[in-house]
Every structure is written in C-alpha cells, then in structure tokens.
Design a protein around this motif. Structure first.
Motif, mmCIF file in Angstrom:
data_model
loop_
_atom_site.group_PDB
_atom_site.id
_atom_site.type_symbol
_atom_site.label_atom_id
_atom_site.label_comp_id
_atom_site.label_asym_id
_atom_site.label_seq_id
_atom_site.Cartn_x
_atom_site.Cartn_y
_atom_site.Cartn_z
ATOM 1 N N SER A 20 -43.705 -107.983 -15.419
ATOM 2 C CA SER A 20 -44.797 -109.260 -15.874
ATOM 3 C C SER A 20 -45.378 -108.582 -17.042
ATOM 4 O O SER A 20 -46.137 -107.550 -16.940
ATOM 5 N N LEU A 21 -45.312 -109.115 -18.235
ATOM 6 C CA LEU A 21 -45.773 -108.617 -19.472
ATOM 7 C C LEU A 21 -46.740 -109.608 -20.181
ATOM 8 O O LEU A 21 -46.260 -110.804 -20.179
ATOM 9 N N ARG A 22 -47.941 -109.467 -20.836
ATOM 10 C CA ARG A 22 -48.700 -110.061 -21.675
ATOM 11 C C ARG A 22 -49.000 -110.059 -22.939
ATOM 12 O O ARG A 22 -48.498 -108.855 -23.354
ATOM 13 N N ASP A 23 -49.464 -110.934 -23.693
ATOM 14 C CA ASP A 23 -49.688 -110.567 -25.099
ATOM 15 C C ASP A 23 -50.365 -109.125 -25.285
ATOM 16 O O ASP A 23 -51.481 -108.805 -24.679
ATOM 17 N N GLY A 24 -49.965 -108.579 -26.406
ATOM 18 C CA GLY A 24 -50.515 -107.182 -26.796
ATOM 19 C C GLY A 24 -49.884 -105.991 -26.117
ATOM 20 O O GLY A 24 -50.339 -104.879 -26.497
ATOM 21 N N GLU A 25 -49.085 -106.196 -24.977
ATOM 22 C CA GLU A 25 -48.461 -105.083 -24.431
ATOM 23 C C GLU A 25 -47.448 -104.498 -25.165
ATOM 24 O O GLU A 25 -46.348 -105.057 -25.616
ATOM 25 N N ARG A 26 -47.193 -103.001 -25.057
ATOM 26 C CA ARG A 26 -45.852 -102.398 -25.531
ATOM 27 C C ARG A 26 -45.548 -101.574 -24.461
ATOM 28 O O ARG A 26 -46.182 -100.659 -23.954
ATOM 29 N N VAL A 27 -44.335 -101.846 -23.928
ATOM 30 C CA VAL A 27 -43.626 -101.302 -22.890
ATOM 31 C C VAL A 27 -42.476 -100.520 -23.005
ATOM 32 O O VAL A 27 -41.590 -101.027 -23.737
ATOM 33 N N GLY A 28 -42.529 -99.322 -22.549
ATOM 34 C CA GLY A 28 -41.269 -98.512 -22.864
ATOM 35 C C GLY A 28 -40.275 -98.446 -21.390
ATOM 36 O O GLY A 28 -41.045 -98.589 -20.330
ATOM 37 N N LEU A 29 -39.000 -98.503 -21.789
ATOM 38 C CA LEU A 29 -37.970 -98.398 -20.477
ATOM 39 C C LEU A 29 -37.556 -96.947 -20.578
ATOM 40 O O LEU A 29 -37.036 -96.492 -21.656
ATOM 41 N N ILE A 30 -37.837 -96.258 -19.566
ATOM 42 C CA ILE A 30 -37.530 -94.819 -19.632
ATOM 43 C C ILE A 30 -36.175 -94.502 -18.123
ATOM 44 O O ILE A 30 -36.655 -95.192 -17.304
ATOM 45 N N GLY A 31 -35.492 -93.807 -18.653
ATOM 46 C CA GLY A 31 -34.213 -93.467 -17.315
ATOM 47 C C GLY A 31 -33.050 -92.840 -18.029
ATOM 48 O O GLY A 31 -32.806 -92.726 -19.300
ATOM 49 N N HIS A 32 -32.100 -92.228 -17.325
ATOM 50 C CA HIS A 32 -30.947 -91.625 -17.552
ATOM 51 C C HIS A 32 -30.066 -92.686 -18.335
ATOM 52 O O HIS A 32 -30.078 -93.633 -17.801
ATOM 53 N N ASN A 33 -29.065 -92.152 -18.816
ATOM 54 C CA ASN A 33 -27.923 -93.015 -19.167
ATOM 55 C C ASN A 33 -27.569 -94.093 -18.238
ATOM 56 O O ASN A 33 -26.931 -93.176 -17.023
ATOM 57 N N GLY A 34 -27.505 -95.325 -18.404
ATOM 58 C CA GLY A 34 -26.583 -96.311 -17.252
ATOM 59 C C GLY A 34 -27.706 -96.545 -16.203
ATOM 60 O O GLY A 34 -27.541 -97.166 -15.004
ATOM 61 N N ALA A 35 -28.829 -96.295 -16.405
ATOM 62 C CA ALA A 35 -30.257 -96.722 -15.367
ATOM 63 C C ALA A 35 -30.419 -98.136 -15.412
ATOM 64 O O ALA A 35 -30.776 -98.574 -14.320
ATOM 65 N N SER A 91 -35.868 -96.345 -24.739
ATOM 66 C CA SER A 91 -35.602 -94.802 -25.596
ATOM 67 C C SER A 91 -35.521 -93.555 -24.790
ATOM 68 O O SER A 91 -36.028 -93.518 -23.624
ATOM 69 N N HIS A 92 -34.908 -92.568 -25.339
ATOM 70 C CA HIS A 92 -34.678 -91.176 -24.457
ATOM 71 C C HIS A 92 -35.688 -90.327 -25.361
ATOM 72 O O HIS A 92 -35.803 -89.204 -24.899
ATOM 73 N N ASP A 93 -36.655 -90.822 -26.281
ATOM 74 C CA ASP A 93 -37.509 -89.827 -26.942
ATOM 75 C C ASP A 93 -38.726 -89.955 -26.565
ATOM 76 O O ASP A 93 -39.417 -91.091 -26.703
ATOM 77 N N ASP A 94 -39.412 -88.937 -25.954
ATOM 78 C CA ASP A 94 -40.609 -89.136 -25.202
ATOM 79 C C ASP A 94 -41.725 -89.214 -26.332
ATOM 80 O O ASP A 94 -42.833 -89.910 -26.032
ATOM 81 N N GLU A 95 -41.697 -88.617 -27.574
ATOM 82 C CA GLU A 95 -42.699 -88.789 -28.488
ATOM 83 C C GLU A 95 -42.710 -90.166 -29.184
ATOM 84 O O GLU A 95 -43.799 -90.776 -29.244
ATOM 85 N N LEU A 96 -41.622 -90.960 -29.279
ATOM 86 C CA LEU A 96 -41.495 -92.285 -29.800
ATOM 87 C C LEU A 96 -42.004 -93.237 -28.700
ATOM 88 O O LEU A 96 -42.953 -94.008 -29.002
ATOM 89 N N ILE A 97 -41.789 -92.819 -27.428
ATOM 90 C CA ILE A 97 -42.214 -93.686 -26.390
ATOM 91 C C ILE A 97 -43.749 -93.766 -26.261
ATOM 92 O O ILE A 97 -44.612 -94.569 -26.106
ATOM 93 N N SER A 98 -44.335 -92.217 -26.438
ATOM 94 C CA SER A 98 -45.657 -92.097 -26.171
ATOM 95 C C SER A 98 -46.630 -92.720 -27.548
ATOM 96 O O SER A 98 -47.485 -93.182 -27.314
ATOM 97 N N SER A 99 -45.942 -92.812 -28.556
ATOM 98 C CA SER A 99 -46.410 -93.209 -29.549
ATOM 99 C C SER A 99 -46.589 -94.855 -29.972
ATOM 100 O O SER A 99 -47.871 -95.401 -30.222
ATOM 101 N N MET A 100 -45.776 -95.311 -29.222
ATOM 102 C CA MET A 100 -45.597 -96.874 -29.412
ATOM 103 C C MET A 100 -46.154 -97.683 -28.075
ATOM 104 O O MET A 100 -46.539 -98.572 -28.144
ATOM 105 N N CYS A 101 -45.895 -97.023 -26.874
ATOM 106 C CA CYS A 101 -46.253 -97.724 -25.721
ATOM 107 C C CYS A 101 -47.273 -97.124 -25.011
ATOM 108 O O CYS A 101 -47.005 -95.917 -24.413
#
Length: 264
Positions: free
Chosen positions: A57-72, A212-222
C-alpha cells in the motif's frame, strides 16, 4: 491523489516440457526467485511462482525501494504495477497515471520514423495528440538526433534509440513512476544530460517505485523500502533498516554500485 494498493497478488508462469527434468528444476529453483512446483492438474507442467501473496500500500508522496537478489521478484512486481503482467489472483488498484521506465522502448515501431514514434510512444503513455504535439520540438531537441528523426528507427544505433525513447518517456511527469536502475547508456556525453533531466522529472512525480542493487541510490531516493525473496515481501520499513537486513542476510558489506543515469 495517487495511490497503489496490492492485495494478495500472485503471478505464476507455466513451463512446458520441464517437469521431467528434475535435476534442472532443482538447479533453476536455487538460482531464481520464484518457487517451482508441479502443475496440480497433472499435465506434466512445471509452474514458476514469480510472486506470492504480495500486499503493498503506497500513498501520495512516497518513494519506495525494491531490494533483493537477482530473481527475487522485483522486476515482476514492477511489471505488474505497469500493467504488463496480469496477476493470476489478487487485486491491483492504481490511482493516477503510470509510466514504466524499466522498458522505455515499449510502444515503439522499428519501421516508423523518429517523429512518428514520438507520437506512438506518447499515445502508449496515455498522452493526447495535442499534448504530444506541444512537446514535440522539446523532445526532438533533447535527443540531438537532428535529421535522423525523419528516418525509420531501425536505422538507429541502440544508443540513438535509447535517447529517443528516454526523451519521450520523460517529457510529461506521471502520477506514478516505475524505475529500474538498468536504464543506462554507454554514451558518456549524454549521461549527465539524461541524469539531470531524470532528476527534474522525478521531483514532479507523486509516487516512485525503484528497483535497484545500488545502496547509495536507494538511500538517496527512498525513505521506505521492501525486501523481496523468492517472489515474496519478507520485510518492509525504513530504507536503512532494510538495507542492513539485506546485507546481514546475504553476508554483504555493501550493495554494489553500478553506472546509471539515475543520479542521487
């Protein structure tokens, strides 16, 4: 206001003529995100369960990262949100316009010219002809393709096609943006320009879902992230907590950073 609501969403794919290859099935199951099972109908068909009982469940204004290994299951989830995959069961409710940037070439025709593809891709994204015409000159200028826009895009290099598709897809900000860090280019001169455009673009969007697999990118955006494993969401919460759980679970000191036009 934009919103995303997924309730008990599952996606599975049949794999024909694979049920007798038991060794191969075991190897595939250990290397991919989905669970593999025999078809209940006794038809000697294997079924890959790519997503299982996803609730999000996501609402207006949220930025959410999807994290996991390849094929998750991250890409499958993005494609469900983008309307590319239809769930086998469960409910998907999206409020607001949606643009997927994980496959920016969708809706483009190799035999049509660059200008014709601006119209085709724009219509695919839900824009009106009037809106597309209003953006035509700006899109053309951004691509730097000049007279090539009068030629069929089958004559373009892969980099030229990427420029055109990216310029069209980022011409009008949607309510919901689906991002994959795999969007990129080997054209160094275009990389910074594209990154600056995408940053302005994302600032206008109500909801962002980023894989993303990039922790810096996920942290900066989400601020918020979910951890996926074998087609399931196993954890959700503040991004730094989820990243820490991911590193601990897989014995990682950090998540590798990759080259991308998505910039913090």
């Amino acid at each position: 206001m934009a919103s995303i609501e997924l309730t008990d969403v599952s996606v599975s794919f049949p794999v024909y003529s694979a049920s007798t290859r038991s060794l191969k099935n075991r190897l595939m199951q250990s290397a991919t995100g989905g669970q593999i099972r025999a078809d209940a109908g006794g038809n000697r068909i294997s079924v890959v369960e790519a997503l299982q009982n996803i609730n999000l469940s996501l609402r207006d204004g949220e930025r959410v990262g999807l994290i996991g290994h390849n094929g998750a299951g991250k890409t499958t989830l993005l494609r469900v949100l983008g309307g590319i995959y239809e769930p086998n069961c469960g409910r998907v409710a999206l409020q607001g316009s949606t643009v997927p940037l994980f496959d920016i070439s969708l809706g483009m025709d190799q035999e049509s010219t660059g200008y014709e593809n601006i119209m085709l891709r724009g219509l695919f994204l839900g824009l009106t002809r009037r809106q597309i015409r209003a953006q035509m000159d700006e899109i053309a200028e951004f691509t730097e393709l000049g007279d090539f826009l009068n030629l069929p895009i089958r004559t373009y290099s892969a980099g030229m096609q990427m420029r055109l598709a990216f310029a069209i897809s980022t011409s009008v900000a949607p309510d919901i943006l689906l991002l994959d860090e795999g969007i990129g280019t080997s054209d160094a001169a275009f990389l910074q320009k594209a990154g600056e455009r995408l940053q302005r673009f994302t600032e206008q969007v109500s909801i962002i879902v980023l894989s993303s697999h990039d922790d810096e990118l996920i942290s900066s955006m989400c601020e918020k992230s979910v951890l996926m494993e074998h087609g399931q969401i196993i954890a959700a919460g503040p991004t730094e907590d989820i990243l820490s759980e991911y590193r601990a679970k897989y014995g990682l000191s950090c998540i590798a950073s990759g080259r991308s036009i998505i910039t913090p």
